[in-house]
Design a protein around this motif. Structure first.
Motif, PDB file in Angstrom:
ATOM      1  N   UNK A 102     -19.841   5.572  -0.924  1.00 57.79           N
ATOM      2  CA  UNK A 102     -18.716   5.532   0.005  1.00 57.79           C
ATOM      3  C   UNK A 102     -18.456   4.093   0.428  1.00 57.79           C
ATOM      4  N   UNK A 103     -17.250   3.607   0.144  1.00 57.03           N
ATOM      5  CA  UNK A 103     -16.802   2.303   0.637  1.00 57.03           C
ATOM      6  C   UNK A 103     -15.434   2.544   1.268  1.00 57.03           C
ATOM      7  N   UNK A 165     -23.524  -4.510   3.879  1.00 56.90           N
ATOM      8  CA  UNK A 165     -22.580  -5.168   2.979  1.00 56.90           C
ATOM      9  C   UNK A 165     -22.161  -4.210   1.871  1.00 56.90           C
ATOM     10  N   UNK A 166     -20.869  -4.106   1.651  1.00 52.71           N
ATOM     11  CA  UNK A 166     -20.356  -3.166   0.661  1.00 52.71           C
ATOM     12  C   UNK A 166     -20.875  -3.449  -0.750  1.00 52.71           C
ATOM     13  N   UNK A 167     -20.999  -4.711  -1.095  1.00 57.96           N
ATOM     14  CA  UNK A 167     -21.406  -5.058  -2.461  1.00 57.96           C
ATOM     15  C   UNK A 167     -22.868  -4.728  -2.751  1.00 57.96           C
ATOM     16  N   UNK A 168     -23.649  -4.458  -1.713  1.00 54.08           N
ATOM     17  CA  UNK A 168     -25.070  -4.149  -1.912  1.00 54.08           C
ATOM     18  C   UNK A 168     -25.311  -2.736  -2.432  1.00 54.08           C
ATOM     19  N   UNK A 169     -24.304  -1.883  -2.378  1.00 53.07           N
ATOM     20  CA  UNK A 169     -24.535  -0.478  -2.743  1.00 53.07           C
ATOM     21  C   UNK A 169     -24.934  -0.316  -4.210  1.00 53.07           C
ATOM     22  N   UNK A 190     -10.357  -2.009  -2.239  1.00 51.43           N
ATOM     23  CA  UNK A 190     -10.205  -1.987  -3.695  1.00 51.43           C
ATOM     24  C   UNK A 190     -11.001  -3.087  -4.384  1.00 51.43           C
ATOM     25  N   UNK A 191     -10.918  -4.318  -3.882  1.00 48.86           N
ATOM     26  CA  UNK A 191     -11.559  -5.450  -4.559  1.00 48.86           C
ATOM     27  C   UNK A 191     -13.072  -5.259  -4.607  1.00 48.86           C
ATOM     28  N   UNK A 192     -13.693  -4.982  -3.466  1.00 55.90           N
ATOM     29  CA  UNK A 192     -15.145  -4.805  -3.444  1.00 55.90           C
ATOM     30  C   UNK A 192     -15.575  -3.559  -4.214  1.00 55.90           C
ATOM     31  N   UNK A 198     -17.824  -2.619 -11.625  1.00 54.53           N
ATOM     32  CA  UNK A 198     -18.193  -3.499 -12.732  1.00 54.53           C
ATOM     33  C   UNK A 198     -19.698  -3.764 -12.766  1.00 54.53           C
ATOM     34  N   UNK A 199     -20.295  -3.943 -11.584  1.00 57.81           N
ATOM     35  CA  UNK A 199     -21.743  -4.180 -11.517  1.00 57.81           C
ATOM     36  C   UNK A 199     -22.517  -2.967 -12.030  1.00 57.81           C
ATOM     37  N   UNK A 200     -22.036  -1.782 -11.721  1.00 64.43           N
ATOM     38  CA  UNK A 200     -22.709  -0.577 -12.184  1.00 64.43           C
ATOM     39  C   UNK A 200     -22.562  -0.380 -13.686  1.00 64.43           C
ATOM     40  N   UNK A 201     -21.445  -0.763 -14.242  1.00 66.07           N
ATOM     41  CA  UNK A 201     -21.287  -0.681 -15.699  1.00 66.07           C
ATOM     42  C   UNK A 201     -22.362  -1.522 -16.392  1.00 66.07           C
ATOM     43  N   UNK A 202     -22.620  -2.704 -15.851  1.00 66.18           N
ATOM     44  CA  UNK A 202     -23.649  -3.573 -16.421  1.00 66.18           C
ATOM     45  C   UNK A 202     -25.023  -2.930 -16.295  1.00 66.18           C
TER      46      UNK A 202
END
Length: 208
Positions: A102-103, A165-169, A190-192, A198-202
């Motif tokens: 959830x973000x 922080x949203x990006x830490x999820x 949307x941006x985060x 993209x991070x999860x795809x990696x």
């Protein structure tokens, strides 16, 4: 809906229309569009032909498969309990073990350190209270509010992970032990949310 089609009937004709998404909301939108276009004088065959080339834009919905697992990002619209409930319902209907992110914090309210959280209690997060949902990972300054709502929905606290922080999820997702990962985003996150996508795809390529 199983075959991504719906049957549309008018007083004059009947036609099978392609659905451009899996969510029940996509069916509602399809019927509304057909009704308006029919009133404007287009035939069902003309409408069906035009629908064949439609797709949901990536800002609203995107899905990829990585190493046999699905990664889905879906606009849930924070501060909109109906839109959020429909996405939760959609996630609940998907088969397999799932992680849900959830973000949903509204970035414009966040600027002034204020946000109306009453809508959280109108959204049906109870849809996420199922054995197949193995994790609920919440990112953003309002993570404690969402955690409380998850607990009120009866969700096991051991399933809930909170990040300021949203990006830490992304780093908390158990990519090895779930079949599908869902990201619920707000319009303004949307941006985060797509950075997380993209991070999860990696990670899924490397660890999945």
């Amino acid at each position: 809906k199983e075959n991504h089609v719906c049957v549309v009937k008018t007083p004059k004709e009947e036609c099978e229309m392609r659905l451009i998404g899996d969510n029940i909301t996509d069916a509602y939108n399809t019927i509304a569009a057909v009704a308006i276009l029919s009133e404007l004088g287009l035939s069902l065959d003309q409408i069906k032909t035009s629908f064949e080339n439609l797709k949901v834009v990536a800002t609203r919905f995107d899905k990829v498969e990585v190493n046999g697992k699905e990664l889905v990002i879906n606009l849930a619209k924070g501060q909109n309990p109906i839109a959020c409930s429909r996405v939760c319902d959609f996630i609940a209907q998907q088969k397999g073990d799932k992680s849900v992110i959830l973000i949903l914090d509204d970035i414009y309210d966040k600027k002034d350190s204020s946000e109306n959280t009453a809508w959280i209690y109108d959204a049906d997060f109870e849809f996420l209270n199922q054995p197949e949902v193995k994790q609920i990972i919440i990112g953003g300054v309002r993570h404690r509010d969402y955690r409380l709502r998850m607990l009120m929905a009866g969700i096991d606290p051991n399933k809930i992970i909170c990040c300021q922080e949203e990006l830490d999820v992304a780093k908390h997702v158990d990519v090895k032990n779930v079949d599908k990962i869902f990201i619920m985003q707000d319009i303004t996150t949307y941006v985060n949310a797509h950075k997380v996508f993209d991070a999860l795809k990696v990670r899924m390529k490397e660890e999945g």
